[in-house]
Every structure is written in C-alpha cells, then in structure tokens.
Motif scaffolding. Structure first.
Motif: not given
Length: 374
Positions: A7-27
């Motif tokens: 997460a480049a900037g921390g904070g909200g980027d860490a939350v977005a990382a969880a959303m990214l995981y669901g979009a790209l790596y849900a399997a």
C-alpha cells in the motif's frame, strides 16, 4: 502466501488493497499479505508522522525487519492507529512499513518478504495517483510516503516482477486527472459494487477519503466532492473506479523525489531531501497543524448540541460552491470537531439509501439531519 500488495501511501491504500484483492485474485484460496504504513491523519492520531514498530504493543515478527500487525495489537499512548482494527476486520494479513530506516530500509523489508514468502505476484498500489508526481507540481501535498515506497520497490531485488497499479486517478485531491492521464498505463480492472461489498463495513469508520471515493464511484456516485481540511474539489467521474497498470521503472525515473530519497537510511534524511525538492514535507505540515490544534480541540465537545444547524449551514455553502458531495472527515475538520466525531457523523449520514460509504456525505438542499442523542 501468493499475493503481496504494498500500500503505497498507507491508510486508505491498505483498505483499497483489500478491494483490489477481491477484484483480481478472488479465486485464491488464501488471503494476501498487505505491507502498509501506519500513518493516520491528525484527526485520528495526534502525533505527526508514521508509526514505528516501537509505537505498538503486540506485533509479531515475520522476518528480521518486518513486523505483522494483528488485530490484537495496540498503539502505545499517546499514539493512535487504525491499522490494528483494520487487521481485525479484514481477512488479510498486515505488515508494517517502517520508514524510519529510509527507503533503503523499506527495500530491505521488501527483499526479506519476497525471499521468505516467494509470492506469485507483488503489486504496489496507490489510490489517486500522486505516486506519479514529478516532484514539482504545486498541488502535491503528501509526496514523501509514496516516493519512499516507489523508490524501495524500484530498487528491490524483485523489482522486475513488481506491478505499479494506480486506482482512482485524481481521487486523492492532489494531481488532477488531466495531469495524470498521459502518465497512466492501460486499465486492468474497474471496480464494481461487488468489489466494494467486502470492505463496506470498514468504510463506516475508517477516515480515508480517497479510498472512500474510490468505493463511492464504483457504486455510481458522480459529481464534485470536497475533501481534506482545505475543501479541495475532487471530480467523481467514470474514471474513478478504474485501476491502471503503470511501468514501475518509468514512474521512478520521472519522480525526482523518489530518486532523491532512494538511498536514504533515515526518515529525517528523506525529509530533508523532500524539503529541498518540494519545499516542505507532509510531516512538516502535520507538525504545524498539531501545534495549531493543541488545546483547541480539548475544549470542543464531541457532539455539539447545534450540530444539525452547523451541518445545514455547511451544506448550503458547499452547494453554492458547486459541490455535490463531501466526506465526513472534511465535515469534521470544517466544523472543528475532534476525531471522535467521525463515527457520529457517519451515523448521521443518510446516504445509505444510495448505498454510498457512510464516510461520503451527499449534499442535498433541505436534507434532514437528526439531532444528536443527549
């Protein structure tokens, strides 16, 4: 562990990382490891700057220089942090970026994690796109955190396999989307309401603005949103929920600050180089603001009795400025409320019927705001 997301900037980027995981790596059959700063705004953490491992109790060592932050970890007073609660509420593992050893120290952390876990993918994620700054843009407000992680990833042993991803161009209120567009690569994903669902409960309490707007645009919000204490206008457009792949080495080569801090071994040294290039650092801004706020908020009640009237006055003024939305953080800052009021404002928010995050406030003339419980 298959996925390492930085997460480049921390904070909200860490939350977005969880959303990214669901979009790209849900399997995937296992959660990601998210490497992130613990760096909250002053409305949450009264101490300027990022938190170091020594600022927490209950961390767990992953490698010689990397500490995991479990949901049971606690910040040591007077520090405060949202990261332990994030770890408790999301299924992923979280590890702490320690910038106090400079970019060189973060590179070492990345090298240790890559060697220990041998992940299938490593993604560096930034929400908003200020990681693509050149360093001289007048709208830059928090360039140091992103520059450190960009430099560390570009110089890591696994650099060739690290993807730089930018989500929500312009949503952080720093570089406008028009400035960013020529610097972006192809769209690899567009967030949907299904992607937001996994992190929606977190956005009811987490103070991140950029990630909340990323989620809001994925849910269909469009218009103009005021953010931060300065009320910066951020357009909410069809570009909002997109994720772009950007060439890591090209971004590093174009970012003067990232190149300047690449060999730093202390945060103080990185700050000095940030001041030389950008004129100041975000920690300087936090120090000045912390001094200004000290004592003033101590006398401010968490929920003033006339809060509904104050909110209506703010809404009227914001509507005349052309805004359609604001954030609860912007609202709290504008009304001079302490950090504890963020949750109360989220509860007052009536945007749930539109399925927007509770931290994104839709402005409407004549909107009814309940009086606070006494």
């Amino acid at each position: 562990m298959k996925r390492l997301i930085v997460a480049a900037g921390g904070g909200g980027d860490a939350v977005a990382a969880a959303m990214l995981y669901g979009a790209l790596y849900a399997a995937d059959d296992e959660p990601a490891l998210i490497l992130t700063y613990s760096w909250d705004r002053l409305i949450v953490d009264p101490v300027p700057g990022p938190r170091a491992p020594a600022d927490f109790a209950g961390l767990r060592r992953l490698t010689p220089h990397v500490w995991a932050v479990p949901g049971t970890a606690t910040p040591k007073p007077p520090h405060a942090a949202t990261l332990p609660r994030l770890a408790a509420e999301l299924p992923h593992a979280f590890a702490l970026i320690d910038p106090y050893a400079g970019a060189a120290g973060i590179t070492r952390q990345l090298d240790e994690l890559a060697a220990h876990f041998t992940p299938d993918t490593i993604d560096l994620l930034d929400v908003g796109g200020d990681i693509l700054a050149h360093g001289d843009e007048p709208t830059l407000r928090s360039p140091l955190a992103d520059a450190l992680t960009l430099a560390a990833c570009a110089r890591a042993e696994a650099a060739a396999g690290i993807r730089l991803l930018v989500a929500g161009p312009g949503l952080d209120g720093e570089l406008p989307a028009d400035t960013l567009r020529p610097r972006l690569g192809p769209v690899i994903a567009t967030f949907t309401p299904d992607d937001v669902r996994a992190i929606a409960p977190v956005l009811d309490w987490h103070p991140s603005e950029a990630t909340a707007l990323l989620a809001a645009t994925a849910l269909g919000a469009r218009g103009l949103c005021e953010v931060r204490d300065a009320g910066l206008p951020v357009p909410l457009t069809d570009e909002g929920p997109t994720v772009h792949h950007v060439d890591l080495q090209a971004a590093y080569a174009a970012n003067r600050l990232a190149r300047a801090v690449a060999d730093t071994t202390t945060l103080d040294e990185a700050e000095e180089r940030c001041r030389a290039i950008c004129g100041t650092s975000e920690i300087d801004y936090e120090r000045v603001k912390a001094q200004r706020l000290s004592g003033r908020q101590q006398a401010t009640p968490v929920v003033p009795h006339d809060l509904p009237d104050q909110i209506r006055d703010f809404e009227r003024a914001a509507l005349t400025r052309g805004a359609t939305h604001t954030t609860v953080r912007r609202l709290a800052e504008a009304l001079n409320l302490p950090g504890e009021a963020l949750i109360h404002l989220a509860r007052l928010n009536t945007t749930h019927a539109r399925r927007l995050p509770a931290s994104v406030w839709e402005l409407r003339a004549g909107k009814t705001v309940r009086r606070p419980d006494r």
